[in-house]
Design a protein around this motif. Structure first.
Motif, mmCIF file in Angstrom:
data_model
loop_
_atom_site.group_PDB
_atom_site.id
_atom_site.type_symbol
_atom_site.label_atom_id
_atom_site.label_comp_id
_atom_site.label_asym_id
_atom_site.label_seq_id
_atom_site.Cartn_x
_atom_site.Cartn_y
_atom_site.Cartn_z
ATOM 1 N N VAL A 348 -65.335 -10.542 -51.852
ATOM 2 C CA VAL A 348 -65.252 -11.940 -52.286
ATOM 3 C C VAL A 348 -65.844 -12.889 -51.247
ATOM 4 O O VAL A 348 -66.487 -13.887 -51.604
ATOM 5 C CB VAL A 348 -63.787 -12.319 -52.581
ATOM 6 C CG1 VAL A 348 -63.655 -13.814 -52.857
ATOM 7 C CG2 VAL A 348 -63.260 -11.516 -53.775
ATOM 8 N N ASN A 349 -65.678 -12.582 -49.967
ATOM 9 C CA ASN A 349 -65.989 -13.574 -48.926
ATOM 10 C C ASN A 349 -67.137 -13.209 -47.992
ATOM 11 O O ASN A 349 -67.471 -13.996 -47.105
ATOM 12 C CB ASN A 349 -64.731 -13.825 -48.085
ATOM 13 C CG ASN A 349 -63.588 -14.377 -48.911
ATOM 14 O OD1 ASN A 349 -63.737 -15.381 -49.595
ATOM 15 N ND2 ASN A 349 -62.442 -13.713 -48.873
ATOM 16 N N ARG A 352 -69.868 -15.927 -47.752
ATOM 17 C CA ARG A 352 -69.440 -17.336 -47.644
ATOM 18 C C ARG A 352 -70.267 -18.162 -46.646
ATOM 19 O O ARG A 352 -70.605 -19.320 -46.931
ATOM 20 C CB ARG A 352 -67.966 -17.388 -47.233
ATOM 21 C CG ARG A 352 -66.997 -16.901 -48.286
ATOM 22 C CD ARG A 352 -66.591 -17.998 -49.252
ATOM 23 N NE ARG A 352 -65.464 -17.584 -50.089
ATOM 24 C CZ ARG A 352 -64.758 -18.394 -50.843
ATOM 25 N NH1 ARG A 352 -65.058 -19.675 -50.892
ATOM 26 N NH2 ARG A 352 -63.752 -17.938 -51.574
ATOM 27 N N HIS A 397 -68.523 -21.208 -52.695
ATOM 28 C CA HIS A 397 -68.010 -19.870 -53.020
ATOM 29 C C HIS A 397 -69.202 -18.918 -53.150
ATOM 30 O O HIS A 397 -69.384 -18.250 -54.164
ATOM 31 C CB HIS A 397 -67.194 -19.889 -54.307
ATOM 32 C CG HIS A 397 -66.494 -18.594 -54.586
ATOM 33 N ND1 HIS A 397 -65.880 -18.327 -55.789
ATOM 34 C CD2 HIS A 397 -66.321 -17.482 -53.825
ATOM 35 C CE1 HIS A 397 -65.350 -17.118 -55.745
ATOM 36 N NE2 HIS A 397 -65.615 -16.586 -54.567
ATOM 37 N N ARG A 399 -71.393 -15.779 -52.954
ATOM 38 C CA ARG A 399 -71.045 -14.370 -53.074
ATOM 39 C C ARG A 399 -72.258 -13.610 -53.582
ATOM 40 O O ARG A 399 -73.178 -14.209 -54.147
ATOM 41 C CB ARG A 399 -69.875 -14.199 -54.050
ATOM 42 C CG ARG A 399 -70.135 -14.835 -55.420
ATOM 43 C CD ARG A 399 -68.851 -15.191 -56.118
ATOM 44 N NE ARG A 399 -69.047 -15.747 -57.465
ATOM 45 C CZ ARG A 399 -69.273 -17.019 -57.719
ATOM 46 N NH1 ARG A 399 -69.356 -17.897 -56.710
ATOM 47 N NH2 ARG A 399 -69.408 -17.443 -58.961
ATOM 48 N N TYR A 401 -71.808 -10.977 -55.731
ATOM 49 C CA TYR A 401 -71.456 -10.478 -57.049
ATOM 50 C C TYR A 401 -71.462 -11.651 -58.038
ATOM 51 O O TYR A 401 -71.699 -12.792 -57.671
ATOM 52 C CB TYR A 401 -70.084 -9.789 -57.026
ATOM 53 C CG TYR A 401 -68.921 -10.714 -56.738
ATOM 54 C CD1 TYR A 401 -68.164 -11.261 -57.761
ATOM 55 C CD2 TYR A 401 -68.573 -11.046 -55.429
ATOM 56 C CE1 TYR A 401 -67.104 -12.114 -57.506
ATOM 57 C CE2 TYR A 401 -67.517 -11.893 -55.160
ATOM 58 C CZ TYR A 401 -66.782 -12.430 -56.198
ATOM 59 O OH TYR A 401 -65.742 -13.278 -55.933
#
Length: 611
Positions: A348-349, A352, A397, A399, A401
């Motif tokens: 997820v990060n 960033r 955000h 990313r 994905y």
């Protein structure tokens, strides 16, 4: 003697460079085909998005007119390109897969060409390998479609290849002064306009930076010639499409069709949906900023360890010591440990800090161009601009994905050029160390090898879950258990209805229409919250009333991420009432939709007596 040795040494250097280029090229080709085989036929999702990507081209070939017979929210280029693929090579999902395989290969080539213009050959090699391993064939979440072989929106991949080709043509003009290239750049920019708005905005920003760069290094006259030519030529494909649509629809509708997604760019109700706020990272800016700072600190620590170890090696030992190698491998080991303990957090990060890294690189290149511009700094400034603007949609955000598979890909290339070329070159000059690059690149290569391995492992797990075959013949692909019910629904329609029976699937799942070759007589093919907002529930309801389908299929879908849990209960209530009043339950597959978290479908037949 000097005159004999110098040419020999120069010849050896050229041979060594050519050997490296051949090795890099072969490695990329092998990796590309290996990833294709590794992920073969497991790229698409049977319910979400990709059904639209094959149904619309097929429907166009059946005589449907985009924007009139089918409500659509992107530009017109991609659906007609895919319709052409079906026309030329036959209808089949695999035809799209193979064409997209070629598109992905062209993107890999363009990434390599651009990266070689702005950084070292090795950095270009790393950049291309990152595209192949992390973006082209990936699946990091349960839903497929976020890759370059079965994209959720072909406008993303088609727009990307057009934008990169445009940047390459721009760079060739700046470097070689080929006066044909601005014409090519303009035409490609116009084609990009016909895909997705964010890609056009990024490409147009790159054109603006190219004008500034030309002005600084070649004079205002050359810059004006370039940007004037590009702007005029960009109107050509747009005007051609407009004239084509003008033959089959009113002028105002033709304009709306050409502008595609721009029509919805300023729709507050759409962008205020929780899904888009979360996607952009603006639902909680303080939290987003803190995560960016936290992950960014780890970037600095990891890079700092590698730089410090490389500097320590030169000053203390003046050779590549075992201690130095061990220290440079520390970030790789730490990343592997963190990924093992918290894989979801890494997924997820991980990206960033990309906006900060790309923005920093852009500012440096702007300054260098303004002070004493060279081709490489101008080229880097252009690509950094493209990469940074493309991140706007996921700025807080970022990313790799979901939407990041295309929005963050150029940023990943920029980061690779930064870490494998720009940083070591700068530090080498500052430290005056001829051997600085060796330990530095040892640490960076090991870190990126671990990163690639970690992300491939996620895709491997996702693909291992796709054991269920969907479709027949040229439409076969493999997916999760949901695909079993999709196949059952297609089989039911094949056995119990005629070929000319019409079918409406709600709220999503138009793949069933495509696989069963049953047309949707209405203009709406997706009933998710964004489509309801874009096209209007009254317009959708009117389309259903005017063109009632013979059958309707309710497909379970939890849309809580949009702020509305179930279709027909939390949104689309009037549409569901219409279906309930005029259709009768005929066949049940799995659980009853919209009553629990279990997946299922309800096939319903039109009761003409109620009309």
């Amino acid at each position: 003697m000097i005159f004999v040795v110098a040419p020999i040494e120069s010849s050896k250097a050229i041979m060594n460079l050519n050997s490296k280029k051949i090795l890099y090229s072969l490695s990329i080709i092998v990796a590309f085909f290996a990833m294709f085989i590794f992920s073969y036929d497991k790229w698409a999702d049977p319910i979400v998005d990709f059904g639209r990507e094959v149904y619309i081209p097929w429907a166009i070939n059946q005589g449907k007119i985009l924007y009139i017979d089918i409500f659509y929210f992107n530009g017109p280029l991609s659906p007609h390109v895919n319709a052409l693929i079906f026309n030329l090579f036959g209808t089949g999902i695999n035809r799209i897969f193979y064409f997209n395989f070629v598109v992905a290969g062209i993107i890999a080539l363009l990434v390599n060409i651009v990266a070689r213009q702005i950084a070292s050959n090795f950095a270009a090699f790393i950049s291309t390998m990152l595209f192949v391993f992390l973006f082209a064939f990936c699946q990091y979440i349960l839903i497929g479609n976020y890759n370059f072989i079965a994209p959720y929106s072909h406008e993303a991949t088609h727009g990307m290849v057009l934008s990169l080709a445009m940047i390459v043509s721009v760079l060739f003009y700046i470097k070689n002064n080929n006066r044909l290239m601005p014409f090519v750049s303009g035409f490609l920019l116009g084609l990009t306009f016909l895909t997705k708005s964010e890609l056009f905005l990024a490409a147009a920003s790159a054109i603006l930076m190219a004008f500034i760069g030309l002005w600084r290094i070649s004079g205002i006259k050359r810059g004006i010639y370039f940007i004037t030519t590009v702007l005029i030529l960009s109107l050509v494909p747009i005007f051609i499409v407009y004239l084509t649509y003008l033959q089959i629809m009113p002028g105002e509708k033709a304009i709306e069709s050409v502008i595609g997604s721009w029509k919805y760019a300023e729709m507050p109700a759409l962008w205020n949906l929780p899904f888009y706020k979360a996607s952009m990272g603006v639902n909680d800016l303080a939290k987003s900023a803190s995560i960016i700072a936290f992950v960014g600190a780890f970037y600095l620590i990891f890079i700092g360890i590698i730089i410090a170890a490389s500097h320590f090696n030169y000053n203390k030992f003046n050779r590549l010591s075992i201690i130095t190698v061990m220290i440079t491998l520390v970030p790789s080991i730490l990343f592997a440990i963190i990924f093992y303990l918290w894989p979801s957090y890494i997924l997820v990060n991980f990206a960033r800090p990309f906006p900060l890294l790309v923005a920093g690189s852009l500012l440096v290149m702007i300054r260098r161009t303004w002070v004493a511009g060279s081709f490489r700094t101008v080229a880097a400034m252009i690509f950094c601009t493209f990469s940074f603007v493309l991140l706007f949609k996921i700025m807080f955000h970022t990313r790799i994905y979901h939407y990041g598979f295309y929005l963050a890909m150029p940023a990943m290339v920029t980061v690779a050029c930064l870490l494998f070329s720009w940083v070591p070159d700068r530090l080498k000059r500052v430290a005056k160390n001829p051997d600085f690059r060796r330990p530095y690149l040892t640490g960076m290569i090991s870190l990126f090898v671990v990163i690639i391995a970690c992300f491939i492992s996620i895709s491997s797990v996702r693909y291992s879950m796709k054991q269920n075959k969907v479709g027949y013949g040229d439409d076969v692909f493999f997916t999760s258990k949901k695909g079993v019910l999709v196949n059952d629904a297609v089989t039911w329609f094949t056995e119990h209805t005629s070929q000319d029976s019409s079918l409406l699937v709600l709220p999503e799942g138009v793949m069933i229409n495509y696989l069963s070759r049953r047309l949707n007589p209405t203009a709406i093919i997706n009933f998710m919250p964004p489509e309801i907002f874009m096209f209007g529930e009254e317009n959708i309801l009117a389309s259903i009333k005017d063109n009632p389908p013979d059958y309707a299929v309710l497909v379970h879908s939890d849309t809580s991420e949009y702020g509305y849990k179930f279709f027909g209960i939390d949104y689309g209530v009037a549409i569901m009432e219409r279906i309930r009043q005029h259709y009768v339950d005929t066949y049940q597959l799995g659980a009853t939709p919209f009553r629990s978290n279990r997946f299922g479908m309800s096939i319903m037949r039109h009761n003409k007596k109620t009309d």
